[in-house]
Design a protein around this motif. Structure first.
Motif, PDB file in Angstrom:
ATOM      1  N   LYS A   1     -12.290   0.775   5.770  1.00 58.81           N
ATOM      2  CA  LYS A   1     -11.615   0.605   4.487  1.00 58.81           C
ATOM      3  C   LYS A   1     -12.250   1.494   3.415  1.00 58.81           C
ATOM      4  O   LYS A   1     -11.545   2.151   2.638  1.00 58.81           O
ATOM      5  CB  LYS A   1     -11.673  -0.867   4.052  1.00 58.81           C
ATOM      6  N   THR A   2     -13.561   1.513   3.369  1.00 57.43           N
ATOM      7  CA  THR A   2     -14.248   2.362   2.397  1.00 57.43           C
ATOM      8  C   THR A   2     -13.952   3.826   2.656  1.00 57.43           C
ATOM      9  O   THR A   2     -13.640   4.595   1.731  1.00 57.43           O
ATOM     10  CB  THR A   2     -15.766   2.116   2.442  1.00 57.43           C
ATOM     11  N   MET A   3     -14.040   4.224   3.903  1.00 59.67           N
ATOM     12  CA  MET A   3     -13.797   5.619   4.264  1.00 59.67           C
ATOM     13  C   MET A   3     -12.361   6.033   3.945  1.00 59.67           C
ATOM     14  O   MET A   3     -12.115   7.155   3.476  1.00 59.67           O
ATOM     15  CB  MET A   3     -14.080   5.820   5.747  1.00 59.67           C
ATOM     16  N   THR A   4     -11.420   5.142   4.196  1.00 63.32           N
ATOM     17  CA  THR A   4     -10.013   5.454   3.934  1.00 63.32           C
ATOM     18  C   THR A   4      -9.781   5.737   2.462  1.00 63.32           C
ATOM     19  O   THR A   4      -9.045   6.659   2.097  1.00 63.32           O
ATOM     20  CB  THR A   4      -9.118   4.295   4.409  1.00 63.32           C
ATOM     21  N   PHE A   5     -10.434   4.950   1.598  1.00 64.26           N
ATOM     22  CA  PHE A   5     -10.284   5.215   0.165  1.00 64.26           C
ATOM     23  C   PHE A   5     -10.950   6.522  -0.240  1.00 64.26           C
ATOM     24  O   PHE A   5     -10.341   7.360  -0.927  1.00 64.26           O
ATOM     25  CB  PHE A   5     -10.860   4.073  -0.664  1.00 64.26           C
ATOM     26  N   LEU A   6     -12.187   6.717   0.165  1.00 65.25           N
ATOM     27  CA  LEU A   6     -12.938   7.896  -0.268  1.00 65.25           C
ATOM     28  C   LEU A   6     -12.313   9.203   0.225  1.00 65.25           C
ATOM     29  O   LEU A   6     -12.511  10.256  -0.386  1.00 65.25           O
ATOM     30  CB  LEU A   6     -14.393   7.812   0.207  1.00 65.25           C
ATOM     31  N   THR A   7     -11.574   9.131   1.319  1.00 67.79           N
ATOM     32  CA  THR A   7     -10.977  10.345   1.885  1.00 67.79           C
ATOM     33  C   THR A   7      -9.475  10.445   1.628  1.00 67.79           C
ATOM     34  O   THR A   7      -8.810  11.322   2.184  1.00 67.79           O
ATOM     35  CB  THR A   7     -11.223  10.395   3.406  1.00 67.79           C
ATOM     36  N   SER A   8      -8.951   9.573   0.784  1.00 68.90           N
ATOM     37  CA  SER A   8      -7.514   9.578   0.537  1.00 68.90           C
ATOM     38  C   SER A   8      -7.100  10.842  -0.210  1.00 68.90           C
ATOM     39  O   SER A   8      -7.871  11.430  -0.971  1.00 68.90           O
ATOM     40  CB  SER A   8      -7.112   8.346  -0.278  1.00 68.90           C
ATOM     41  N   ASP A   9      -5.874  11.283   0.016  1.00 71.64           N
ATOM     42  CA  ASP A   9      -5.370  12.483  -0.648  1.00 71.64           C
ATOM     43  C   ASP A   9      -5.377  12.342  -2.164  1.00 71.64           C
ATOM     44  O   ASP A   9      -5.488  13.339  -2.893  1.00 71.64           O
ATOM     45  CB  ASP A   9      -3.949  12.798  -0.169  1.00 71.64           C
ATOM     46  N   GLU A  10      -5.257  11.115  -2.651  1.00 76.99           N
ATOM     47  CA  GLU A  10      -5.239  10.901  -4.096  1.00 76.99           C
ATOM     48  C   GLU A  10      -6.546  11.349  -4.751  1.00 76.99           C
ATOM     49  O   GLU A  10      -6.573  11.692  -5.941  1.00 76.99           O
ATOM     50  CB  GLU A  10      -4.995   9.417  -4.412  1.00 76.99           C
ATOM     51  N   LEU A  11      -7.639  11.390  -4.003  1.00 78.01           N
ATOM     52  CA  LEU A  11      -8.922  11.825  -4.547  1.00 78.01           C
ATOM     53  C   LEU A  11      -9.108  13.342  -4.437  1.00 78.01           C
ATOM     54  O   LEU A  11     -10.097  13.885  -4.923  1.00 78.01           O
ATOM     55  CB  LEU A  11     -10.086  11.103  -3.850  1.00 78.01           C
ATOM     56  N   GLU A  12      -8.164  14.011  -3.784  1.00 79.77           N
ATOM     57  CA  GLU A  12      -8.083  15.473  -3.743  1.00 79.77           C
ATOM     58  C   GLU A  12      -9.395  16.155  -3.379  1.00 79.77           C
ATOM     59  O   GLU A  12      -9.784  17.164  -3.955  1.00 79.77           O
ATOM     60  CB  GLU A  12      -7.564  16.017  -5.081  1.00 79.77           C
ATOM     61  N   GLY A  13     -10.101  15.578  -2.425  1.00 80.48           N
ATOM     62  CA  GLY A  13     -11.292  16.233  -1.901  1.00 80.48           C
ATOM     63  C   GLY A  13     -12.547  16.073  -2.732  1.00 80.48           C
ATOM     64  O   GLY A  13     -13.561  16.725  -2.463  1.00 80.48           O
ATOM     65  N   ARG A  14     -12.523  15.223  -3.760  1.00 82.16           N
ATOM     66  CA  ARG A  14     -13.712  14.834  -4.537  1.00 82.16           C
ATOM     67  C   ARG A  14     -14.518  16.034  -5.049  1.00 82.16           C
ATOM     68  O   ARG A  14     -15.757  16.033  -5.016  1.00 82.16           O
ATOM     69  CB  ARG A  14     -14.625  13.909  -3.711  1.00 82.16           C
ATOM     70  N   ASP A  15     -13.836  17.026  -5.539  1.00 79.31           N
ATOM     71  CA  ASP A  15     -14.549  18.174  -6.106  1.00 79.31           C
ATOM     72  C   ASP A  15     -15.274  17.745  -7.383  1.00 79.31           C
ATOM     73  O   ASP A  15     -14.732  16.975  -8.184  1.00 79.31           O
ATOM     74  CB  ASP A  15     -13.560  19.298  -6.419  1.00 79.31           C
ATOM     75  N   THR A  16     -16.479  18.228  -7.574  1.00 76.07           N
ATOM     76  CA  THR A  16     -17.267  17.867  -8.752  1.00 76.07           C
ATOM     77  C   THR A  16     -16.519  18.222 -10.031  1.00 76.07           C
ATOM     78  O   THR A  16     -15.998  19.322 -10.175  1.00 76.07           O
ATOM     79  CB  THR A  16     -18.625  18.582  -8.730  1.00 76.07           C
ATOM     80  N   GLY A  17     -16.453  17.268 -10.965  1.00 78.18           N
ATOM     81  CA  GLY A  17     -15.763  17.471 -12.229  1.00 78.18           C
ATOM     82  C   GLY A  17     -14.291  17.124 -12.208  1.00 78.18           C
ATOM     83  O   GLY A  17     -13.624  17.190 -13.242  1.00 78.18           O
TER      84      GLY A  17
END
Length: 345
Positions: A66-82
């Motif tokens: 569940k945690t991984m699914t959220f952190l890697t979801s497309d909505e987070l767009e790859g978690r680029d800094t900033g």
């Protein structure tokens, strides 16, 4: 893991200048009044340990997924800094801390990097005070980077580098450790749970926090970093390898507390000097105490490094749960040892 190369990949070496520290935002963690709305726990707050309580506290592959699914979801767009995506990840992380008795180490969980030029960037830093009257003044940092590389050229319409193995997996492991210790409250030393930003920009977040903690003059015992632990290694007699394996006795101490060969040596890690490629390195530089990274990326078991294919669907959640649960006794042993056993050779 920061730009690894071995025939498959190429290193991108970036440097970061020193950052100015705003001491006005630093609280004294050894002072109960220094942490907003909180007091250090007393011995009566520490639950009695039993075999049953340890079993019930085990991490589950379902929760990890569940945690991984959220952190890697497309909505987070790859978690680029900033980016807005990494801001959502930071909100998620701080909520995990809030819901599991982990305090903010500074005035808030989000510690903003000063002089960062590409948007607003912050580490997320939690704190669990130690329960022993003497050992609580010593600190163990348990960390991982939660950023990734954002949007890149991909295959077809997919341009999001979701960063599941790199490093939502390490982030999730650290959050599971925070949940465990936050429930048990059995840590004699104080623990700082640090999720770093801008690792992919040149270890910027960890450099910032290491310097800030050094300026505080905290008594850091060791820094334990988790990087790319989403899939098992192939044909190895251990589950994790340790960067800088030969530099300290950490592997021996870890395996003793785990009561198995949990941690081993990976020749490629030494060959490509991975000791310098992750967020342990700034803590080594600032404090000269054992600061090392645990990983299961062995250069043969995952071909989607820094690609859009680094997706949650490729992760082995049973393996991740196994790693978390086998690492807990190791961490407990190190955090609660009566003396500082982990030493550089």
């Amino acid at each position: 893991m920061k730009h690894i190369y071995v025939a498959f990949f190429s290193f991108l070496l970036l440097s970061c200048g020193s950052t100015k520290v705003d001491q006005s935002t630093v609280l004294n963690p050894t002072n109960p009044k220094g942490v907003k709305g909180s007091v250090l726990p007393t011995s009566k707050d520490v639950p009695l340990e039993s075999v049953k309580s340890k079993v019930s506290a085990k991490a589950s592959s379902i929760d990890i997924e569940k945690t991984m699914t959220f952190l890697t979801s497309d909505e987070l767009e790859g978690r680029d800094t900033g980016s807005d995506g990494i801001a959502r990840a930071a909100d998620f992380i701080q909520n995990v801390f809030k819901n599991n008795n982990i305090l903010p180490y500074f005035e808030s969980y989000k510690d903003t990097l000063e002089n960062y030029s590409d948007g607003v960037a912050y580490n997320v830093v939690g704190y669990l005070p130690g329960t022993d009257v003497e050992l609580k003044n010593e600190f163990v940092v348990i960390g991982a980077h939660y950023d990734h590389i954002g949007l890149i050229s991909g295959n077809g319409d997919d341009t999001i580098a979701n960063g599941a193995n790199d490093n939502a997996s390490g982030t999730t492991a650290v959050l599971e450790f925070a949940k465990y210790f936050g429930r048990q409250k059995n840590n004699k030393r104080s623990i700082i749970f640090a999720l770093f930003t801008a690792e992919e920009k040149g270890l910027v977040g960890s450099k910032y926090l290491a310097k800030k903690l050094k300026d505080q003059n905290i008594d850091l015992y060791t820094m334990l970093n988790f990087e790319m632990v989403g899939v098992p290694m192939q044909d190895k007699d251990h589950s994790l390898y340790l960067t800088g394996y030969e530099l300290s006795n950490l592997a021996e101490i870890s395996n003793g507390y785990a009561d198995k060969k949990l941690v081993g040596f990976l020749p490629k890690a030494k060959e490509f000097n991975l000791f310098r490629r992750s967020d342990n390195a700034p803590f080594h530089d600032e404090f000269n105490v054992p600061s090392q990274t645990f990983s299961s990326f062995d250069f043969t078991n995952f071909g989607e490094y820094h690609k859009v294919g680094d997706e949650a669907s490729l992760m082995d959640y049973e393996f991740m749960a196994k790693i978390v649960n086998e690492s807990v006794p190791m961490l407990e042993g190190i955090v609660n040892a009566p003396v500082k056993e982990v030493k550089y050779n």
